[in-house]
Scaffold this motif. Structure first.
Motif, PDB file in Angstrom:
ATOM      1  N   ASN A 179      43.670 -94.504  63.674  1.00  0.00           N
ATOM      2  CA  ASN A 179      42.594 -94.985  64.813  1.00  0.00           C
ATOM      3  C   ASN A 179      41.193 -94.341  64.212  1.00  0.00           C
ATOM      4  OD1 ASN A 179      43.986 -97.129  66.308  1.00  0.00           O
ATOM      5  ND2 ASN A 179      44.849 -95.228  66.829  1.00  0.00           N
ATOM      6  N   ALA A 180      41.938 -92.550  63.745  1.00  0.00           N
ATOM      7  CA  ALA A 180      40.665 -91.604  64.326  1.00  0.00           C
ATOM      8  C   ALA A 180      39.806 -92.022  62.675  1.00  0.00           C
ATOM      9  CB  ALA A 180      40.990 -90.406  63.971  1.00  0.00           C
ATOM     10  N   LEU A 181      38.074 -92.151  63.241  1.00  0.00           N
ATOM     11  CA  LEU A 181      37.312 -91.615  61.770  1.00  0.00           C
ATOM     12  C   LEU A 181      36.598 -90.759  60.816  1.00  0.00           C
ATOM     13  CD1 LEU A 181      34.773 -94.490  62.916  1.00  0.00           C
ATOM     14  CD2 LEU A 181      36.343 -94.936  61.589  1.00  0.00           C
ATOM     15  N   PHE A 182      37.008 -89.898  59.921  1.00  0.00           N
ATOM     16  CA  PHE A 182      37.308 -88.855  59.907  1.00  0.00           C
ATOM     17  C   PHE A 182      35.325 -88.500  59.460  1.00  0.00           C
ATOM     18  CE2 PHE A 182      41.253 -89.858  58.940  1.00  0.00           C
ATOM     19  CZ  PHE A 182      42.117 -88.673  59.767  1.00  0.00           C
ATOM     20  N   GLY A 183      35.636 -87.408  59.713  1.00  0.00           N
ATOM     21  CA  GLY A 183      33.964 -86.650  59.218  1.00  0.00           C
ATOM     22  C   GLY A 183      33.802 -85.073  60.009  1.00  0.00           C
ATOM     23  N   PRO A 184      32.492 -84.255  60.376  1.00  0.00           N
ATOM     24  CA  PRO A 184      32.319 -83.427  59.770  1.00  0.00           C
ATOM     25  C   PRO A 184      33.202 -82.772  60.960  1.00  0.00           C
ATOM     26  CG  PRO A 184      30.322 -84.097  60.002  1.00  0.00           C
ATOM     27  CD  PRO A 184      30.858 -85.045  60.317  1.00  0.00           C
ATOM     28  N   GLN A 185      33.412 -83.070  62.886  1.00  0.00           N
ATOM     29  CA  GLN A 185      33.897 -82.569  63.915  1.00  0.00           C
ATOM     30  C   GLN A 185      35.854 -82.814  63.675  1.00  0.00           C
ATOM     31  OE1 GLN A 185      31.827 -84.995  67.223  1.00  0.00           O
ATOM     32  NE2 GLN A 185      31.966 -82.933  67.906  1.00  0.00           N
ATOM     33  N   LEU A 186      35.649 -83.970  62.935  1.00  0.00           N
ATOM     34  CA  LEU A 186      37.823 -84.224  62.094  1.00  0.00           C
ATOM     35  C   LEU A 186      37.317 -84.397  60.432  1.00  0.00           C
ATOM     36  CD1 LEU A 186      39.952 -84.534  63.363  1.00  0.00           C
ATOM     37  CD2 LEU A 186      39.874 -86.639  63.541  1.00  0.00           C
ATOM     38  N   ASN A 187      37.991 -83.254  60.544  1.00  0.00           N
ATOM     39  CA  ASN A 187      38.432 -82.511  58.820  1.00  0.00           C
ATOM     40  C   ASN A 187      39.424 -83.592  58.660  1.00  0.00           C
ATOM     41  OD1 ASN A 187      39.276 -81.271  56.525  1.00  0.00           O
ATOM     42  ND2 ASN A 187      37.006 -80.684  56.426  1.00  0.00           N
ATOM     43  N   GLU A 188      39.275 -84.788  57.685  1.00  0.00           N
ATOM     44  CA  GLU A 188      40.487 -85.431  57.161  1.00  0.00           C
ATOM     45  C   GLU A 188      41.338 -84.459  56.053  1.00  0.00           C
ATOM     46  OE1 GLU A 188      42.098 -89.676  54.451  1.00  0.00           O
ATOM     47  OE2 GLU A 188      39.733 -88.693  54.467  1.00  0.00           O
ATOM     48  N   LEU A 189      40.872 -83.594  55.454  1.00  0.00           N
ATOM     49  CA  LEU A 189      41.688 -82.393  54.767  1.00  0.00           C
ATOM     50  C   LEU A 189      42.490 -81.923  55.016  1.00  0.00           C
ATOM     51  CD1 LEU A 189      42.512 -81.386  52.099  1.00  0.00           C
ATOM     52  CD2 LEU A 189      40.651 -80.092  52.375  1.00  0.00           C
ATOM     53  N   ASP A 190      43.147 -80.864  56.805  1.00  0.00           N
ATOM     54  CA  ASP A 190      43.548 -80.435  57.593  1.00  0.00           C
ATOM     55  C   ASP A 190      43.929 -81.152  57.800  1.00  0.00           C
ATOM     56  OD1 ASP A 190      41.710 -78.408  56.546  1.00  0.00           O
ATOM     57  OD2 ASP A 190      40.695 -77.961  58.285  1.00  0.00           O
ATOM     58  N   PHE A 191      43.242 -82.087  58.524  1.00  0.00           N
ATOM     59  CA  PHE A 191      44.699 -83.227  59.420  1.00  0.00           C
ATOM     60  C   PHE A 191      45.860 -83.379  58.209  1.00  0.00           C
ATOM     61  CE2 PHE A 191      45.867 -87.634  60.187  1.00  0.00           C
ATOM     62  CZ  PHE A 191      46.031 -87.143  61.296  1.00  0.00           C
ATOM     63  N   ARG A 192      45.208 -84.107  57.577  1.00  0.00           N
ATOM     64  CA  ARG A 192      46.469 -84.916  56.021  1.00  0.00           C
ATOM     65  C   ARG A 192      47.760 -83.754  55.880  1.00  0.00           C
ATOM     66  NH1 ARG A 192      46.156 -89.672  57.349  1.00  0.00           N
ATOM     67  NH2 ARG A 192      44.200 -90.701  56.944  1.00  0.00           N
ATOM     68  N   GLN A 193      46.475 -82.199  55.904  1.00  0.00           N
ATOM     69  CA  GLN A 193      48.051 -80.890  55.276  1.00  0.00           C
ATOM     70  C   GLN A 193      48.741 -80.755  56.498  1.00  0.00           C
ATOM     71  OE1 GLN A 193      45.279 -78.187  54.369  1.00  0.00           O
ATOM     72  NE2 GLN A 193      45.385 -78.178  51.910  1.00  0.00           N
ATOM     73  N   GLU A 194      48.786 -81.216  57.961  1.00  0.00           N
ATOM     74  CA  GLU A 194      49.055 -80.580  59.322  1.00  0.00           C
ATOM     75  C   GLU A 194      50.602 -81.767  58.835  1.00  0.00           C
ATOM     76  OE1 GLU A 194      46.005 -80.265  61.406  1.00  0.00           O
ATOM     77  OE2 GLU A 194      45.138 -78.602  60.732  1.00  0.00           O
ATOM     78  N   TYR A 195      49.413 -82.615  58.676  1.00  0.00           N
ATOM     79  CA  TYR A 195      50.012 -84.602  59.437  1.00  0.00           C
ATOM     80  C   TYR A 195      51.641 -84.934  58.179  1.00  0.00           C
ATOM     81  CZ  TYR A 195      51.099 -89.490  60.893  1.00  0.00           C
ATOM     82  OH  TYR A 195      51.601 -90.755  61.264  1.00  0.00           O
ATOM     83  N   ALA A 196      51.050 -83.797  57.365  1.00  0.00           N
ATOM     84  CA  ALA A 196      52.328 -84.126  56.135  1.00  0.00           C
ATOM     85  C   ALA A 196      53.705 -83.702  56.659  1.00  0.00           C
ATOM     86  CB  ALA A 196      51.519 -83.727  55.455  1.00  0.00           C
ATOM     87  N   GLN A 197      53.328 -82.517  57.120  1.00  0.00           N
ATOM     88  CA  GLN A 197      54.030 -81.301  57.135  1.00  0.00           C
ATOM     89  C   GLN A 197      55.103 -81.908  58.252  1.00  0.00           C
ATOM     90  OE1 GLN A 197      52.612 -77.481  57.479  1.00  0.00           O
ATOM     91  NE2 GLN A 197      51.406 -77.260  55.500  1.00  0.00           N
TER      92      GLN A 197
END
Length: 457
Positions: free
Chosen positions: A92-110
């Motif tokens: 659901n989220a829209l990624f942007g300055p407050q929610l960095n997609e790169l950081d999220f994807r790395q954590e979620y993939a692990q």
């Protein structure tokens, strides 16, 4: 003050109060969200969780709060709760300055890897190769996941991209070596493994791939040593222990193998790893080989709870379900070798009405030759010898056993042969036995014969 002025003041006051409430809501809420990562960093995860939940009570669609709630759960090792929050953010989220997609994807993939959701993890790592195309680890992870799915063509491409970005990536060189080995490109395989070990002798995962190659080449002693070294890498320790045990299995050292598989199971405290299913399956095989059928059933049941379609576990449970109802069959399968000889001898005497002439223990079970004692005055008649073979191996009897049985019958001058197997016979064995002086007795008939022998006691 005139009534009109009073009304005007009241309206203005209400407007100002409303504006203040709007501003406070608009400014304090973000500050509340912004304070959560600071709390997590300070180790105040319980406060962070409480604060995130308060925000979500008022605003369930605040996916920044969902993200930080997931991060706080991770810090408290509540990964099963964390993955729920991360999935909501992902969907659901829209990624942007407050929610960095790169950081999220790395954590979620692990997280997805931890829960063996390889396909979803693969999607995330593929996105990461686009978001961060200069990071070799993203390409390595994609290659590794394709390799686990047996898509070696795709895996090779991503591994080669990894070493293009980082020529000193020892793990990628090791996996490239293993894939070369699978395609029988032995020269390149050795070259890549040697590069991996030279680049980083302390990258113990390289010894895992070396061990796989040695094991496939039947060099079990060398493979065992390599898998021992590989166990120093905590990420692949469980896999290395399982492979170590599988080498002992190939050498028919089932007690040693069972110890390894139990160690591998004990490493997975949460019972979540896919590798644990394999450890349980191989442990059950060791128990089955050692006639510890009750313990084997325990492992199969554990596997069945998690994955009802795992290998042939359902068939195994079905095959052995009769043990609970038939004590004679249970004794046949689980007793010691000495007791097994006694059971077989009693079966020949009491149920099959033959006088045993010889009784020998065999690797696969028991062999008895005997003469018919059911005919009156049989002692004075010319003795016709019959061969009885009792198998209690977990695998079906193959046609080569039928051929060898016929050869044995000729040598000892037997006119008829009977084979008894609790695991059945392969189709080729059944076909070969047709028209020949051997009768194949399956588990159902064997149960009945064992019961007759037991009742005759």
């Amino acid at each position: 003050m005139s009534p009109v002025a009073i009304v005007a003041v009241c309206v203005l006051g209400i407007f100002i109060i409303g504006l203040l409430i709007f501003i406070i809501k608009g400014t304090l809420a973000p500050k509340k969200v912004d304070s959560i990562p600071k709390l997590i960093k300070q180790g105040k995860t319980s406060v962070a969780i409480k604060q995130a939940k308060q925000i979500l009570t008022k605003d369930p669609k605040n996916y920044i709060a969902h993200y930080y709630l997931g991060k706080a759960y991770l810090k408290e090792n509540k990964s099963e709760l964390a993955i729920i929050e991360y999935k909501l953010v992902n969907e659901n989220a829209l990624f942007g300055p407050q929610l960095n997609e790169l950081d999220f994807r790395q954590e979620y993939a692990q997280l997805l890897m931890k829960y063996n959701q390889q396909q979803e993890a693969l999607k995330n790592y593929l996105l990461l190769t686009k978001l961060d195309p200069n990071n070799p680890e993203n390409f390595y992870n994609v290659g590794h996941l394709y390799e686990e799915c047996n898509r070696y063509d795709l895996a090779m491409g991503f591994m080669q991209k990894t070493v293009m970005l980082n020529s000193r990536h020892a793990k990628a060189h090791a996996e490239i070596g293993l894939m070369h080995y699978r395609t029988k490109n032995f020269g390149e395989a050795k070259k890549e493994i040697d590069i991996a070990l030279k680049l980083s002798p302390e990258t113990y995962s390289s010894y895992y791939y070396l061990g796989k190659i040695q094991k496939d080449a039947k060099d079990l002693a060398a493979a065992i040593k390599s898998f021992e070294k590989a166990q120093r890498d905590p990420e692949i320790k469980q896999k290395a222990i399982i492979e170590h045990g599988s080498c002992f299995m190939l050498a028919n050292r089932f007690d040693n193998a069972a110890m390894d598989f139990q160690r591998a199971i004990d490493l997975d405290k949460e019972n979540l790893n896919g590798e644990t299913l394999y450890a349980r399956y191989f442990l059950a095989t060791c128990y089955e080989k050692n006639r510890k059928i009750d313990k084997a059933i325990e492992q199969w049941e554990q596997i069945y709870k998690r994955n009802k379609t795992f290998r042939d576990v359902s068939a195994k449970l079905s095959e052995y379900k009769d043990l609970q109802a038939n004590d004679y069959l249970k004794d046949y399968l689980t007793c010691s070798n000495e007791e097994f000889l006694s059971i077989c001898k009693a079966t020949v005497e009491k149920a099959l009405k033959h006088q045993p002439v010889s009784c020998e223990a065999k690797k696969w079970g028991c062999q008895i030759s005997g003469v018919d004692s059911s005919t009156e005055g049989w002692r004075n008649m010319r003795k016709q010898t019959t061969l009885f073979r009792f198998f209690r191996e977990p695998d079906p009897v193959e046609d080569d056993i039928i051929r060898e049985t016929l050869d044995t019958m000729k040598k000892i001058n037997c006119q008829k042969g009977f084979l008894f197997s609790s695991s059945g016979y392969s189709n080729s064995a059944k076909h070969f036995a047709e028209g020949r002086p051997v009768e194949l007795i399956d588990k159902i008939k064997l149960e009945s014969i064992l019961s007759q022998a037991g009742s005759a006691q």
